[in-house]
Write a protein that holds these residues in place. Structure first.
Motif, PDB file in Angstrom:
ATOM      1  N   ALA A 250       0.822  -1.210   0.000  1.00 50.61           N
ATOM      2  CA  ALA A 250       0.000   0.000   0.000  1.00 50.61           C
ATOM      3  C   ALA A 250       0.855   1.259   0.000  1.00 50.61           C
ATOM      4  CB  ALA A 250      -0.925   0.015   1.203  1.00 50.61           C
ATOM      5  N   GLY A 251       2.144   1.129   0.376  1.00 45.78           N
ATOM      6  CA  GLY A 251       3.037   2.287   0.349  1.00 45.78           C
ATOM      7  C   GLY A 251       3.649   2.650   1.669  1.00 45.78           C
ATOM      8  N   ALA A 252       3.488   1.813   2.697  1.00 40.01           N
ATOM      9  CA  ALA A 252       4.081   2.101   4.003  1.00 40.01           C
ATOM     10  C   ALA A 252       5.605   2.144   3.873  1.00 40.01           C
ATOM     11  CB  ALA A 252       3.664   1.052   5.022  1.00 40.01           C
ATOM     12  N   ASP A 253       6.216   3.049   4.655  1.00 41.49           N
ATOM     13  CA  ASP A 253       7.679   3.180   4.605  1.00 41.49           C
ATOM     14  C   ASP A 253       8.359   2.207   5.564  1.00 41.49           C
ATOM     15  OD1 ASP A 253       8.222   5.826   2.923  1.00 41.49           O
ATOM     16  OD2 ASP A 253       6.441   6.158   4.159  1.00 41.49           O
ATOM     17  N   ASP A 254       7.668   1.802   6.626  1.00 44.16           N
ATOM     18  CA  ASP A 254       8.236   0.839   7.569  1.00 44.16           C
ATOM     19  C   ASP A 254       7.079   0.154   8.297  1.00 44.16           C
ATOM     20  OD1 ASP A 254       9.983  -0.654   9.016  1.00 44.16           O
ATOM     21  OD2 ASP A 254      10.724   0.997  10.288  1.00 44.16           O
ATOM     22  N   VAL A 255       7.294  -1.080   8.720  1.00 44.83           N
ATOM     23  CA  VAL A 255       6.287  -1.835   9.475  1.00 44.83           C
ATOM     24  C   VAL A 255       6.976  -2.413  10.714  1.00 44.83           C
ATOM     25  CG1 VAL A 255       4.666  -3.762   9.480  1.00 44.83           C
ATOM     26  CG2 VAL A 255       5.016  -2.423   7.381  1.00 44.83           C
ATOM     27  N   VAL A 256       6.421  -2.085  11.884  1.00 43.64           N
ATOM     28  CA  VAL A 256       6.969  -2.566  13.158  1.00 43.64           C
ATOM     29  C   VAL A 256       5.970  -3.574  13.724  1.00 43.64           C
ATOM     30  CG1 VAL A 256       7.784  -1.954  15.451  1.00 43.64           C
ATOM     31  CG2 VAL A 256       8.052  -0.337  13.539  1.00 43.64           C
ATOM     32  N   GLN A 272      12.660   7.269   9.725  1.00 43.62           N
ATOM     33  CA  GLN A 272      11.847   7.618   8.555  1.00 43.62           C
ATOM     34  C   GLN A 272      11.778   9.129   8.357  1.00 43.62           C
ATOM     35  OE1 GLN A 272      10.834   5.557   6.248  1.00 43.62           O
ATOM     36  NE2 GLN A 272      11.780   3.921   7.454  1.00 43.62           N
ATOM     37  N   MET A 273      11.696   9.901   9.448  1.00 43.77           N
ATOM     38  CA  MET A 273      11.679  11.355   9.301  1.00 43.77           C
ATOM     39  C   MET A 273      13.029  11.860   8.793  1.00 43.77           C
ATOM     40  SD  MET A 273       9.334  12.971  12.344  1.00 43.77           S
ATOM     41  CE  MET A 273      10.188  12.213  13.728  1.00 43.77           C
ATOM     42  N   SER A 274      14.104  11.266   9.305  1.00 46.61           N
ATOM     43  CA  SER A 274      15.430  11.675   8.844  1.00 46.61           C
ATOM     44  C   SER A 274      15.616  11.363   7.360  1.00 46.61           C
ATOM     45  CB  SER A 274      16.512  10.966   9.665  1.00 46.61           C
ATOM     46  OG  SER A 274      16.380  11.271  11.025  1.00 46.61           O
ATOM     47  N   GLU A 275      15.190  10.165   6.989  1.00 49.33           N
ATOM     48  CA  GLU A 275      15.312   9.775   5.582  1.00 49.33           C
ATOM     49  C   GLU A 275      14.457  10.679   4.701  1.00 49.33           C
ATOM     50  OE1 GLU A 275      14.416   5.858   2.822  1.00 49.33           O
ATOM     51  OE2 GLU A 275      14.980   5.581   4.929  1.00 49.33           O
ATOM     52  N   ALA A 276      13.260  11.049   5.171  1.00 51.60           N
ATOM     53  CA  ALA A 276      12.393  11.945   4.403  1.00 51.60           C
ATOM     54  C   ALA A 276      13.031  13.315   4.249  1.00 51.60           C
ATOM     55  CB  ALA A 276      11.027  12.071   5.078  1.00 51.60           C
ATOM     56  N   SER A 277      13.720  13.797   5.320  1.00 46.62           N
ATOM     57  CA  SER A 277      14.393  15.098   5.231  1.00 46.62           C
ATOM     58  C   SER A 277      15.488  15.070   4.180  1.00 46.62           C
ATOM     59  CB  SER A 277      14.981  15.480   6.597  1.00 46.62           C
ATOM     60  OG  SER A 277      13.968  15.678   7.539  1.00 46.62           O
ATOM     61  N   VAL A 278      16.278  13.999   4.212  1.00 47.09           N
ATOM     62  CA  VAL A 278      17.354  13.878   3.233  1.00 47.09           C
ATOM     63  C   VAL A 278      16.782  13.766   1.818  1.00 47.09           C
ATOM     64  CG1 VAL A 278      19.274  12.464   2.452  1.00 47.09           C
ATOM     65  CG2 VAL A 278      18.944  12.884   4.900  1.00 47.09           C
TER      66      VAL A 278
END
Length: 657
Positions: A250-256, A272-278
């Motif tokens: 569906a497009g999730a960036d990570d699943v815990v 995920q926020m850090s990766e999105a910033s980069v």
């Protein structure tokens, strides 16, 4: 002094507009530090227009905000230090956040490393400061996220917002308590409330469950992704393989999944926020680089989107190609209503429909121009489809290259080669023609043997003399053209009466006119009128005009020859006009009448002989005298008129020996 400063600032701004690096020039008028100029690269970096900067103080444009995490006081101190000590200074790194382009109410974390250099005027006094900016956000963020969570900047944590979506109130409460020590938190119970929150105030990340009641987790994730690139972390109570797969698809960036420690959960969301910033930084960097390449490309590039092919981008080369007509926001056919280009647009429609690229070479395009009329261009171009994230065709990119000059040059060469080929064919024909009468006359003399009578000899001799004269004149014309083109002939001026020139030409043409039963009407100035010209060359030019008129006029017709003197532009001019009642000249052939090897009828069985050199020689002889020749005709069957204008006396610096 004021005008000198204005001129200096204008020159500086123009120079700055094209600098490749990020530069800002400001006056050394602390504490305002008025901005004087900015490079295009700097404007693209900060996302502002030039008119938003020039004439304003640097801290008016980029203010100190008490509640913001910015470090403008450090920059202010650095600028004041350079003004005071008049030596360069730099800051290793300072923070100043800028608004997000699509959401100006929000800011994006940015870091900079400025270098400040003093600039001196002609009097060696400090007049301005040159600020060169390097953005260091990438390296700062990469270094930060290598460190443990506990030593990260508290301000950075407090500025980030995380949206928690879970129908279980107890779970929401626990997650809010856990995450509020790190970020700003908002928690909602269902998907619709979450989507409304995302639309109103976009979070930095979303932590969601998969079971959301009326809306499934899969549907929710897809709808979030349609709203933008927001990191989505899915939290599963248990490790279930199909839910993992559904979430990622569906497009999730990570699943815990399953029980995890609070530290790990925080780390996963932070990652995920850090990766999105980069990613955002890289997208912006790529966008800027792409835009620079797009703007500087020597190829004309335009982007059109949607079924209407509405223009969204057009680089300077494309603007130049289409005559700087308005494009952006307009559908293709509205921007180009010209009928002749519609077949090309049909091809573009096909590219949008099928996804198959289309290429064309030297396509003829006739475009209307703002001043009225039209211009014809020849273009090599390609239509290439481009796609959206879902793999559907979003639009068509047009890549064009103007080859008008190359096409016209090639066609001119082809026309010249064709004329030369025709000339060689005519030359062979014209050289062979006199040989037939000579051979016939010689054969008659041989058949007479010893019984030659005076009448036969005179007849044969006249034929041979006439044909030899024709051959001689033909060869002389060829040699004269070659000499004039090579610059080996100059006008040798001498003082001569106008009527002498005219009478010499008439005398030369008298036998031809008599043989064709053509009448010549001559009008010349008084015998006392004298000019300084190359008599032999001018006689040759008038003779060629008369010969041309005679050749293309019917027997029994009249030819008019007129010479006159008049003063124009503070100079006396000699005008010679030849007019006939002949077959005339087609309008499109008038411009070519004086070109080498040029004749309206180039077929070998044409009615009139000659190589088409006569008028070309007239043109070159007129130019040798600093004048010109012009041709006029109302069309086929309406006769022709040729006018030669040359100075009656050469100018002092034009005199030739």
């Amino acid at each position: 002094m004021s005008s000198d400063r204005s001129a200096f600032e204008s020159d500086v701004r123009q120079a700055f507009a094209h600098l490749p690096d990020r530069y800002l020039l400001m006056a050394a008028n602390a504490p305002e530090f008025t901005i004087m100029a900015a490079s295009d690269s700097y404007l693209r970096l900060v996302g502002m227009r030039r008119d938003e900067l020039i004439g304003r103080g640097v801290f008016d444009v980029f203010p100190d905000e008490e509640d913001a995490p910015n470090e403008q006081p450090r920059l202010r101190k650095a600028l004041e230090l350079v003004c005071r000590e008049q030596r360069p200074h730099s800051l290793n790194m300072y923070r100043y956040d800028l608004p997000v382009p699509d959401a100006p109410e929000r800011t994006f974390e940015r870091y900079w490393s400025p270098q400040i250099t003093p600039v001196y005027g002609d009097d060696d006094e400090l007049c301005s400061l040159l600020l060169r900016v390097e953005e260091t956000t990438d390296s700062v963020l990469r270094e930060r996220y290598k460190r443990p969570l506990g030593v990260r900047d508290a301000q950075d944590r407090s500025l980030r917002r995380v949206l928690i979506v879970d129908p279980d109130e107890y779970v929401r409460t626990d997650l809010v308590e856990l995450f509020s020590t790190q970020w700003q938190i908002e928690a909602v119970a269902d998907a619709e409330a979450a989507l409304e929150t995302v639309r109103n105030e976009r979070p930095n990340a979303i932590l969601t469950a998969m079971n959301l009641g009326d809306v499934s987790g899969v549907q929710f994730i897809r709808r979030v992704k349609n709203l933008g690139a927001i990191p989505v972390v899915v939290r599963l109570e248990q490790t279930e393989g199909h839910l993992y797969q559904d979430a990622f698809e569906a497009g999730a960036d990570d699943v815990v999944g399953g029980p995890v420690s609070p530290r790990e959960l925080i780390a996963r969301v932070q990652a995920q926020m850090s990766e999105a910033s980069v990613r955002s930084l890289l997208r912006e960097r790529f966008r800027q680089q792409y835009h620079r390449l797009f703007e500087q490309a020597p190829v004309a590039i335009a982007l059109m989107v949607g079924s209407e092919k509405r223009y969204v981008m057009s680089n300077p080369a494309h603007d130049e190609l289409v005559g700087h007509r308005p494009l952006i926001g307009l559908p293709l056919r509205e921007a180009f209503p010209e009928a002749n280009v519609q077949p090309l647009f049909d091809r573009l429609d096909e590219v949008y429909r099928t996804g198959e690229p289309y290429f064309a070479s030297e396509a003829e395009v006739v475009l209307e121009v703002q001043e009225g009329g039209s211009v014809t261009k020849y273009v090599n171009f390609a239509y290439l489809p481009f796609y959206d994230h879902a793999g559907d065709i979003e639009g068509v990119a047009s890549f064009s290259y103007d080859v008008t000059q190359q096409v016209e040059m090639r066609r001119a060469v082809e026309r010249e080669n064709e004329r030369k080929d025709q000339f060689l064919a005519m030359l062979g024909h014209e050289l062979r023609n006199p040989l037939t009468p000579i051979a016939t006359a010689n054969q008659v003399l041989e058949m007479q043997g010893a019984n030659l009578d005076a009448e036969r000899v005179a007849w044969a001799t006249a034929i041979i003399d006439r044909q030899i004269n024709q051959l001689t004149r033909l060869v002389d014309d060829l040699l004269d053209v070659a000499r004039i083109n090579q610059g080996r002939i100059v006008a040798r001026a001498s003082t001569v009466a106008v009527d002498e020139v005219i009478n010499s030409a008439v005398e030369t043409m008298a036998p031809t006119l008599k043989r064709r039963d053509q009448r010549l009407d001559v009008s010349v100035p008084d015998r006392s009128e004298r000019v300084q010209v190359d008599k032999a060359r001018l006689v040759q030019a008038v003779t060629n005009l008369l010969d041309n008129a005679s050749k293309y006029s019917p027997e029994g017709s009249t030819i008019w020859l007129e010479a006159s003197l008049a003063e124009r532009e503070r100079r006396e001019w000699l005008t010679i006009e030849v007019r006939d009642e002949g077959q005339g000249i087609e309008r499109e052939f008038l411009e070519q009448a004086f070109e080498l090897f040029s004749q309206a009828d180039v077929s070998l069985d044409r009615a009139h002989g000659g190589l088409g050199l006569g008028l070309a020689l007239v043109d070159r002889i007129a130019k040798l005298h600093g004048g010109e020749v012009r041709a006029f005709s109302e069309g086929p069957g309406k006769g022709s008129r040729f006018i030669v204008d040359i100075p009656a006396h050469p100018a002092t610096d034009d005199a030739t020996g």
